[in-house]
Design an enzyme around this catalytic site. Structure first.
Site, PDB file in Angstrom:
ATOM      1  N   ASP A 543      35.581  36.803  42.154  1.00 33.61           N
ATOM      2  CA  ASP A 543      36.506  36.646  41.250  1.00 33.61           C
ATOM      3  C   ASP A 543      36.497  35.340  40.426  1.00 33.61           C
ATOM      4  OD1 ASP A 543      38.818  37.540  39.951  1.00 33.61           O
ATOM      5  OD2 ASP A 543      40.158  37.525  41.459  1.00 33.61           O
ATOM      6  N   GLU A 546      34.703  33.173  35.598  1.00 34.95           N
ATOM      7  CA  GLU A 546      34.537  32.755  34.085  1.00 34.95           C
ATOM      8  C   GLU A 546      34.013  31.251  33.907  1.00 34.95           C
ATOM      9  OE1 GLU A 546      37.414  34.074  35.298  1.00 34.95           O
ATOM     10  OE2 GLU A 546      36.891  36.077  34.838  1.00 34.95           O
ATOM     11  N   ASP A 620      43.150  42.024  35.059  1.00 33.73           N
ATOM     12  CA  ASP A 620      44.451  42.217  35.397  1.00 33.73           C
ATOM     13  C   ASP A 620      45.515  42.849  34.468  1.00 33.73           C
ATOM     14  OD1 ASP A 620      43.726  40.744  37.512  1.00 33.73           O
ATOM     15  OD2 ASP A 620      44.513  39.009  36.833  1.00 33.73           O
TER      16      ASP A 620
END
Ligand SMILES: *[C@@H]1O[C@H](CO)[C@@H](O)[C@H](O)[C@H]1NC(C)=O
Length: 961
Positions: A543, A546, A620
């Site tokens: 996760d 980025e 999300d």
């Protein structure tokens, strides 16, 4: 996750109101726009848009400064090389080396670089040590094949002055027409132009130049405002190389739909972006970012980027792939032209014009010609890799939440699923399982017995996925951070120190997986003897890659950070995520000597190529109908963009879904290739057994339908892994000639099965309208109600307990009907075949089966069969090729039989039949199998059930009805 930022003042304020009034209000959450750039706040976006406006304003009087120097043109072995000259002023000309490669696959590739920078003949500002070249290594991460140059491409002898024409592609039916001045390229197929480069004149290569100090107020200083330095949200980007963007317009004449360029929470058919009713004001942006509480129907960037676009019109799909890993924006404008001005719009032709620009790097674009969507998928997959064939378990249901708080909590959830007879395959742990957010550790208080927990899961062949993020906690004595630092494997800041930022653990460093040594080290953290208390059923979730940096510009790293080999973060930002995933994948490949298994890695950030190594999800989202609805176009769009293994958090990440919403979301979620329920730490528990009947029972039924169809899902994933086809397919992909279906993105087909689902995405619905393109019969999956009538919508009942699902006549669908606790426990179960006959009494289908776990299929350890029904005979033939492990696998599958065949819409005469003849491996079966015919009331198709034909799933057989 992420989840929540450390409570922002806005949130703190809201929360205090909630407390103050003592009532429960759900604040309408929206993205914090001030945290993310609009085009006018991004220097190169603003400059490229302004350039386009200037060019358009000048119209015919515009003189593009780009010219291909005719004397420089060389054509050899499928490749054209030359120099594009940019005239800056009478005595300043910039040389831009051009390469156009014509590939054996039929694709063409256009690359433009900058000579001065290639030669290192430039100066950097601030004494920076970063590389001088335009970034030219993105292909190392993204491309895996398809680059063989065409042997037959040739210069067209029939040329005109000022033009170079190259014939290429299959039978040389494609042609690239290259105009020298101004430089532009038209790509033709069968004599018609389908793709145009620089037709509008927006080509813009910002060349290197030294900074000149202009006096205040001379206009120049203002123009250069964003050239040398940019500040946003209190962060200043030092831009050591100055402005260096590349931009180009790409037009698709005659095409009114363009799809792709995920990830955006928007419709699949992309909208215009230059304002006007129903259009966006902002270009579609691709700059991987952790967008907290993202909004729907927006061109804003999200977590992943795939700069691959397809244009579609009746019977033709073409594609372009913009290979650049820097921040990229795409403007889209559609124009209508009227071939006959007196005909009042009749025969109007829409052209879609797109304008692409990236902040740095080379200009590097591929053109694909189709003409079918399948051929586009194939060609793009050849280049960037096909989707990984995932482990079988990963197609089951995944149960996640932030967080299961103890190992006993996990065990309890596991037991509850069994108690309520709801199948699931994987339970997930978010960040709280770690010891103080130090990855590769377990919290000793809450997870004292991870091994015992995983052993319990293993008893029903279930798996555990745990989160491992790329931010490494700064804490002395933590071996991971010590090794990271001492080996120099962390990303650096512009001043050559280890970059330090803020994330879940607090102060953190980031592993730089662009460094092959760092990637190898990272992979080395996963073996069982290194990552203590992980077992063969533990898999990984990457996760925040980025990367997400809470205190960084736009919640990510400064662009002037420095990676391995002195490339700036600016250049590689969009591949940062996949570099990490690649290393994790390699880590999972062989965690114990000799035990090679297909890795499962979920990634939030992605780029083209991620399909080879991971699954992803839409990040999300929120527990509202709007987010349920947008999940369908998002999943479909990713699928046609080569990365089909995607889903949305079922139930919505933020907020508490109503019981109806949660139920509908499960009914939709079973159609996501990646099917996971997930929820934010502040939400109420919502495991499906908690909400009570009838909801729990309805959800359990939906999940069982997913499990029943797992053979079809696995076959669809196999197709994706060899042909690049999406696992769930949009309407246009299946019916490319039916114009009314092109923008339909709320219904989907499962692989090639002819199963057509339309999930309910609105509150209180009791029916849905399913669009049917052709005049085949479509049968309701559950009761065989017939829907027929081409080019219109059909109302299909959808009370809460009903999943709207049709079977297009003409398909054979493989299933497994016995309910089990997990997919692993279904391995030896018998199959059911559903044969939905078409108008002509025919049907066919395929099945692919392997061990679902290892790479033995690469040595032939699989079953691949085609089933067909015609002339009253159902037969199974082999379509696989043999390998050294084929025989052994077939032997292991010997006992796996077909226990039932359901024939939908059989001829009336079957009423008289009571048995059929079965021929297996050339021999007639000793006994006949009983056949039962069921007539039905009007509007529903009759069906027949053949019990226990008992033929082997891996054998050649035929059944004569
Ligand atoms: C990971 O990267 C390496 C080196 O760039 C490459 O050889 C390998 O194929 C990649 N793995 C995947 C699954 O794409």
């Amino acid at each position: 996750m992420p989840k929540s930022r450390p409570a922002s003042p806005r949130w703190a304020l809201l929360l205090s109101f909630v407390v103050l009034f003592g009532c429960f209000i759900i604040p309408a959450v929206t993205v914090e726009h001030a945290n993310f750039k609009k085009c006018h706040q991004s220097g190169f976006c603003k400059r490229n848009r302004a350039y386009a406006d200037e060019v358009s304003a000048q119209g015919y009087s515009w003189n593009s400064p780009y010219e291909l120097d005719a004397a420089s043109i060389r054509f050899k072995d499928g490749q054209l090389q030359g120099t594009v000259v940019k005239t800056v002023s009478a005595n300043e000309k910039v040389k831009l080396p051009l390469t156009i490669s014509f590939l054996e696959s039929g694709a063409a590739r256009v690359t433009v670089d900058e000579e001065k920078r290639l030669k290192g003949d430039i100066e950097l500002r601030h004494g920076s040590k970063v590389r001088k070249e335009r970034y030219n290594e993105v292909e190392k991460w993204v491309l895996v094949g398809g680059l063989e140059l065409s042997k037959s491409a040739t210069l067209n002898p029939e040329t005109e002055s000022g033009l170079t024409k190259v014939l290429y592609g299959p039978e040389n039916k494609f042609q690239a027409i290259i105009r020298h001045a101004p430089f532009d390229v038209q790509f033709q197929r069968d004599g018609q132009t389908h793709v145009q480069f620089n037709n509008k004149g927006y080509l813009n290569v910002e060349h290197w130049r030294p900074k000149v100090d202009h006096p205040e107020g001379d206009g120049e200083k203002e123009k250069e405002e964003t050239w040398w330095e940019e500040t946003f949200g209190g962060n200043t980007d030092s831009k050591p190389r100055g402005p260096e963007s590349v931009g180009l317009d790409i037009s698709f004449p005659g095409y009114s739909h363009v799809f792709g360029i995920p990830e955006h929470a928007d419709s699949m058919s992309l909208k215009e972006t230059r304002g006007g009713s129903g259009n966006h004001e902002e270009p579609y942006r691709m700059y991987n970012a952790d967008v907290f509480e993202y909004e729907t129907n927006s061109p804003m960037t999200l977590y992943g980027s795939i700069p691959f676009m397809q244009a579609h019109r009746k019977d033709s799909t073409v594609g372009v792939f913009w290979l650049n890993s820097a921040e990229t924006w795409v403007d889209i404008v559609k124009t209508k032209s009227y071939p006959n001005p007196l005909a009042l719009g009749v025969g109007a032709k829409t052209t879609t014009q797109t304008h692409w620009f990236s902040e740095s790097g080379r200009l590097d674009v591929f053109v694909f010609f189709g003409p079918s969507p399948q051929e586009i998928s194939k060609a793009y997959g050849e280049l960037t890799g096909y989707s990984q064939l995932p482990q079988q378990f990963s197609l089951g249901y995944h149960q996640c939440r932030w967080n299961y708080v103890t190992d006993e909590d996990v065990r309890e959830v596991d037991r509850k699923f069994d108690k309520y007879k709801i199948p699931y395959d994987v339970i997930w742990l978010d960040i709280e399982y770690t010891d103080g957010k130090k990855y590769f550790t377990w919290d000793p208080l809450t997870f004292p017995d991870p091994r015992g927990m995983q052993e319990q899961l293993d008893e029903s062949e279930r798996k555990l996925v745990i989160i491992i993020d790329p931010h490494i906690k700064v804490e002395s004595g933590y071996p991971v951070v010590e090794e990271l630092k001492s080996n120099g494997y962390a990303t650096k800041s512009k001043d050559d120190n280890i970059y330090e930022g803020w994330c879940w653990p607090g102060s953190s460093h980031w592993v730089d997986c662009l460094n092959p040594e760092a990637a190898k080290w990272w992979a080395g953290l996963f073996p069982y003897d290194k990552f203590k208390d992980t077992l063969h059923n533990t898999f990984i979730w990457n996760d925040m890659n980025e990367p997400s940096v809470f205190n960084g510009p736009e919640t990510t790293m400064p662009k002037d950070n420095v990676h391995h080999d002195n490339w700036e973060h600016r250049d590689i930002h969009n591949i940062n995520g996949i570099a990490l995933v690649n290393a994790t994948y390699n880590g999972l490949l062989e965690r114990k000597k000799g035990e090679i298994r297909r890795p499962f890695v979920l990634t939030r950030s992605y780029y083209a190529g991620a399909q080879r190594m991971s699954a992803t999800w839409t990040g999300d989202n929120q527990a509202s109908w709007e987010y349920l609805a947008i999940s369908l176009p998002m999943v479909l769009n990713n699928g046609i963009s080569g990365f089909p293994f995607i889903g949305a958090d079922v139930g919505g990440f933020f907020g508490d879904p109503s019981k109806e919403l949660l139920t509908r979301w499960y009914q939709a979620g079973i159609w996501y290739p990646f099917f996971r329920g997930h929820a934010h730490i502040d939400t109420r528990r919502r495991e499906p057994y908690l909400i009570g009947d009838p909801y729990t029972a309805i959800i359990a039924q939906a999940i069982r339908l997913r499990y029943q169809l797992l053979p079809a899902w696995y076959t669809a994933f196999h197709e994706a892994s060899v042909n690049g086809t999406p696992v769930v397919r949009p309407q246009f992909y299946v019916h490319p000639a039916d114009e009314s279906g092109f923008d339909i993105d709320d219904q989907l087909y499962l692989g090639s099965t002819g199963l057509l689902a339309k999930p309910v995405v609105s509150e209180g619905a009791t029916s849905v309208d399913i669009y049917i393109a052709d005049d085949e019969k479509y049968f309701d999956y559950f009761d065989y109600t017939i829907y027929q009538g081409a080019g219109k919508r059909h109302t299909v009942p959808a009370p809460l307990e009903k999943i709207p699902l049709l079977m297009q006549g003409g398909h054979i669908i493989p299933r497994k009907d016995r309910p089990r606790r997990s997919s692993g426990l279904m391995k030896w179960d018998p199959y059911t075949l559903v044969v939905a006959l078409d108008k002509n009494g025919k049907a066919d289908g395929t099945i692919y089966i392997d061990d679902g776990e290892t790479f033995d299929y690469e040595s032939g350890a699989y079953i691949h069969r085609r089933f067909s029904f015609q002339d009253s005979t159902l037969s199974s033939e082999d379509v696989g090729t043999k390998g050294p492990k084929t025989a052994k696998f077939l032997k292991s599958m010997e006992g796996v039989r077909i226990e039932k065949v359901v024939i939908v819409d059989p001829p009336k005469e079957w009423q008289e039949k009571s048995s059929v003849t079965v021929i297996e491996n050339g021999a007639k079966a000793a006994s006949t199998s009983p056949l039962e015919y069921f007539a039905q009331e009007r509007g529903k198709a009759p069906f027949a059930i053949l019990k226990d034909p008992n033929v082997g799933i891996g054998n050649t057989w035929s059944i004569e009805f």
